[in-house]
Structure formats: C-alpha cells, structure tokens
Design an enzyme around this catalytic site. Structure first.
Site, PDB file in Angstrom:
ATOM      1  CD1 TRP A 170      -2.612  -2.150   1.961  1.00  0.00           C
ATOM      2  CD2 TRP A 170      -2.823  -1.593   0.433  1.00  0.00           C
ATOM      3  NE1 TRP A 170      -2.889  -3.218   1.440  1.00  0.00           N
ATOM      4  CE2 TRP A 170      -3.960  -2.794   0.552  1.00  0.00           C
ATOM      5  CE3 TRP A 170      -3.459  -1.320  -1.233  1.00  0.00           C
ATOM      6  CZ2 TRP A 170      -4.641  -2.799  -0.304  1.00  0.00           C
ATOM      7  CZ3 TRP A 170      -4.729  -1.864  -2.140  1.00  0.00           C
ATOM      8  CH2 TRP A 170      -5.057  -2.793  -1.565  1.00  0.00           C
TER       9      TRP A 170
ATOM     10  CE  LYS B  47      -8.288  -3.123   3.617  1.00  0.00           C
ATOM     11  NZ  LYS B  47      -7.607  -2.667   2.859  1.00  0.00           N
TER      12      LYS B  47
ATOM     13  CG  ASP C 113      -2.822   3.508   3.964  1.00  0.00           C
ATOM     14  OD1 ASP C 113      -4.229   3.157   4.429  1.00  0.00           O
ATOM     15  OD2 ASP C 113      -3.155   3.361   2.901  1.00  0.00           O
TER      16      ASP C 113
HETATM   17  C1  LIG Z   1      -6.729  -1.963   1.920  1.00  0.00           C
HETATM   18  C2  LIG Z   1      -5.938  -1.214   2.044  1.00  0.00           C
HETATM   19  C3  LIG Z   1      -6.173  -0.233   1.002  1.00  0.00           C
HETATM   20  C4  LIG Z   1      -7.723   0.126   0.292  1.00  0.00           C
HETATM   21  O1  LIG Z   1      -8.514   0.395   0.376  1.00  0.00           O
HETATM   22  P1  LIG Z   1      -9.613   1.130  -1.037  1.00  0.00           P
HETATM   23  O2  LIG Z   1     -10.293   1.575   0.082  1.00  0.00           O
HETATM   24  O3  LIG Z   1      -9.803  -0.382  -1.557  1.00  0.00           O
HETATM   25  O4  LIG Z   1      -9.114   1.957  -2.044  1.00  0.00           O
HETATM   26  C5  LIG Z   1      -5.132   0.982   0.924  1.00  0.00           C
HETATM   27  N1  LIG Z   1      -4.209   0.673   2.354  1.00  0.00           N
HETATM   28  C6  LIG Z   1      -4.305  -0.324   3.402  1.00  0.00           C
HETATM   29  C7  LIG Z   1      -3.748  -0.260   4.281  1.00  0.00           C
HETATM   30  C8  LIG Z   1      -5.003  -1.606   2.634  1.00  0.00           C
HETATM   31  O5  LIG Z   1      -5.419  -1.801   3.826  1.00  0.00           O
END
Ligand SMILES: *Cc1c(COP(=O)(O)O)cnc(C)c1O
Length: 362
Positions: free
Chosen positions: A104, A197, A173
């Site tokens: 990511w 998540k 993030d």
């Molecule tokens: C799942 C995830 C993403 C992607 O998220 P989307 O909402 O599908 O764009 C980005 N960063 C992390 C750390 C993730 O676990």
C-alpha cells in the site's frame, strides 16, 4: 458464535460487530421513524444529517480531536487518497518523504511520480521482504509532509510508535488499524482510512484533516478532487455514501458505548494478538513472517512448513467455520485478520483449531 455465522478473519471487507448488523436489520424498513429505509432517505434530510453529525462527533471523541481537525467522508476508497494527498498537499517545487513498508505504501508512492511531483523514499523494508518497520529514519526537515502506512495489511507489520518528524506533518494511511488503539493525533496533518477493514463497509473513506493543511490546496484542481470542496460543505458537496456512513456511525457508537473507548479496544486487541502470536512462538509448525517488534495486532501473517499444507489448512479451517485465513494473493501463506469486530472468542477458537491441526499434520 451465532448460528449460521462463521468466525470471520477476512482482511477486508471484514467482520462487523454483530450488534451493529442487528441494529441495521431491525431498523432497515423504517429508519428512525421515517417510514423509509436509510437507503431511501435524502442525504439532506434531518434523519441523515443526524447520522453524519453523530458519526463525526463520535470520531472526534474517540480520537480526541480538537477543532483544528475536520472529519470528512469521501469516496474512491483509500486508493483515491494516494493521488489526492500529493495533488492537494505537495506544492510544486517541494518534496515529500515517504516510508515504504509494503504494497500500500508503494501504491501511494507511485501516484506522486504519476503526477510529476517529487518525493524521497526515506526508508524501506523491501530488503527483508517488508517484514519490519524501519527505525532511525533520516527525515528531511523541509519535506512537505511524511507519509507512512500505520498498519501493513498484507505484510502483517504495524508501527508500534509513530516516528518523530519534528515540524513536518505526518500523514498516515490507517485503513487497517484506525480505531484499534489510541494515539496522539497532534503530529498528524491528515489521516485516512478506507472503512471496510475496521470501521464499516466498503464505499466510504474517512479522512481526518488538520485545518492548516487546507490552506495548501491549489485552486486549479478539479472540484471533486479538492479537500476544500468537501471540507467547505461538510462532506455534502454531492451525495455521500449514506448507507456506509450510517454503518460507520453505528460501529463508532458500538466502540464508545459497548466496548468503552479506544483504551479498552486496544487492551482487547493486545490480548487477541498475544493469544495468536503466543501460539506461533511456541510452535515449530507455524512460523510468523513479521519481525517481533514490528508485528501487527490486526493482521497476523504466518506460514506452515510447506505450501501443500497451507492449502490443506485453509480448506480444513474453512470447513470448520473459520473464514478468510488465506494470505494475500501477492504473498501467499496464511493471514488471520483480527480487527476490532473479531472477538477474543474467535481467536481462542482459531488457536484451538490450529493446535489440533498441528497435532494431526505436524
Ligand atoms: C485495503 C487497503 C487499502 C485500499 O483501500 P481501498 O478502499 O480498496 O482503496 C489501502 N491501504 C491499506 C493499508 C489497506 O489495507
């Protein structure tokens, strides 16, 4: 475990608290006395306004945000933030620092290059297959911001402490660990998290932005890609993802009122992690892939002695009522995602299953 429901270890979209799902179900045809489903009401109605305001208020209380921070509900997932952050917050002629701790982070870094902007990757754990969180990072004092991924969903690592970046704002993030533990928000200029998540269903990305960051937004950006558009209209510039925001509101209510806040949640998450890592450490059959001081309390990644056994493990565990234990397709192996809504009971049941499996096959 409730009848007909499995122990859910999915990486995302992932388990939601059962009381939240039951509350959605109970109120689905007649939301808050409106005579309509929450999916049928206007986003400008008093009913939805209360939902959105309550979600924001709960987020602010849970994370102890002061009035310098604004909570936004955006679409395009966490992935959209990979480009919105440099577009809005990285002025031409400046450079941003990025730490590469896996898939990511790498995707976030790639977007900076696509935009023709500058960043330095000031640290990376690629040398050891992203199995650790880098230490003693040489941050640049004149960077526009420092970007990190607080929890690496795929590689199973997590920042135990956030780095000291001095006056340079941190951006993180937090898709896979937001609301899993308390932390000091003050060094952060922006925090973002795809809801699916740990805090809700897919379809909404929560963005927490410090007001001084909004001053950087260039006038030239397309309307929908500017943070100021959404901040000025309190996430109501266009139709927000109402159902996702509603579910997120109920998850935050559950966190506050049923769990009792982030200190309590963190203690539960720590205990869950201890139970499962305890098994990995005491076994020669299972092997954790992350270095001990970098282990994630949300995504526990592990291997079995060979890939054939891993296939059998994933199949047998599914047959026994445990879902989502397959590692990400890019890395293989196994992964148990133990987000807030996956209870200690589920973790204990999984560990019992794993011990039994080892006895049979080890
Ligand atoms: C799942 C995830 C993403 C992607 O998220 P989307 O909402 O599908 O764009 C980005 N960063 C992390 C750390 C993730 O676990």
């Amino acid at each position: 475990m409730k009848e007909n429901r499995i122990y859910n270890f999915n990486p995302g979209p992932a388990a939601l608290p059962l009381p939240v799902l039951e509350e959605i179900q109970a109120g689905f045809l007649n939301f808050a006395g409106s005579g309509m489903s929450v999916t049928e009401i206007s986003h400008r109605s008093k009913w939805f306004d209360e939902v959105a305001e309550d979600a924001i208020a709960r987020c602010k209380r849970l994370l102890k945000l002061d009035d310098n921070y604004q909570v936004l509900f955006l679409q395009g997932g966490a992935s959209m933030q990979f480009c919105m952050i440099p577009m809005n917050l990285l002025p031409d002629g400046k450079s941003a620092d990025y730490v590469n701790t896996g898939t990511w982070s790498a995707k976030a870094i790639k977007e900076v290059g696509i935009l023709g902007k500058k960043c330095s990757v000031v640290a990376s754990s690629e040398d050891k297959n992203f199995s650790y969180i880098p230490k003693n990072i040489p941050f640049n004092a004149d960077a526009a911001y420092v970007h990190i991924t607080s929890n690496n969903t795929i590689k199973g690592t997590q920042w135990a402490q956030f780095p000291d970046t001095g006056d340079v704002p941190l951006i993180s993030d937090m898709s896979s660990d937001i609301m899993s533990r308390p932390f000091d928000v003050r060094p952060f200029g922006l925090i973002y998290a795809g809801a699916q998540k740990n805090i809700g269903p897919a379809g909404v990305c929560m963005v927490i932005i410090r007001k001084d960051m909004l001053e950087r937004v260039p006038a030239s950006l397309p309307t929908m890609l500017k943070y100021t558009t959404h901040a000025d209209k309190n996430s109501m510039f266009n139709t927000p993802p109402c159902f996702a925001v509603y579910t997120l509101q109920l998850v935050l209510k559950w966190l506050e009122e049923t769990v009792g806040g982030l200190d309590k949640m963190a203690a539960i998450n720590r205990k869950k992690a201890e139970i499962i890592y305890g098994l990995l450490d005491s076994s020669d059959f299972y092997r954790g892939t992350a270095e001990k001081d970098s282990r994630s309390e949300m995504n526990v990644t592990f291997r079995l002695p060979d890939e054939e056994l891993e296939k059998v493990f994933i199949q047998d565990s599914a047959d026994a009522g445990f879902g989502g234990l397959k590692g990400h397709r890019s890395v293989g192996g196994c992964r148990a995602s133990v987000y807030n809504a996956t209870g200690t009971d589920a973790v204990e049941a999984l560990v019992a299953f794993m011990k039994e499996f080892e006895k049979k096959k080890g």
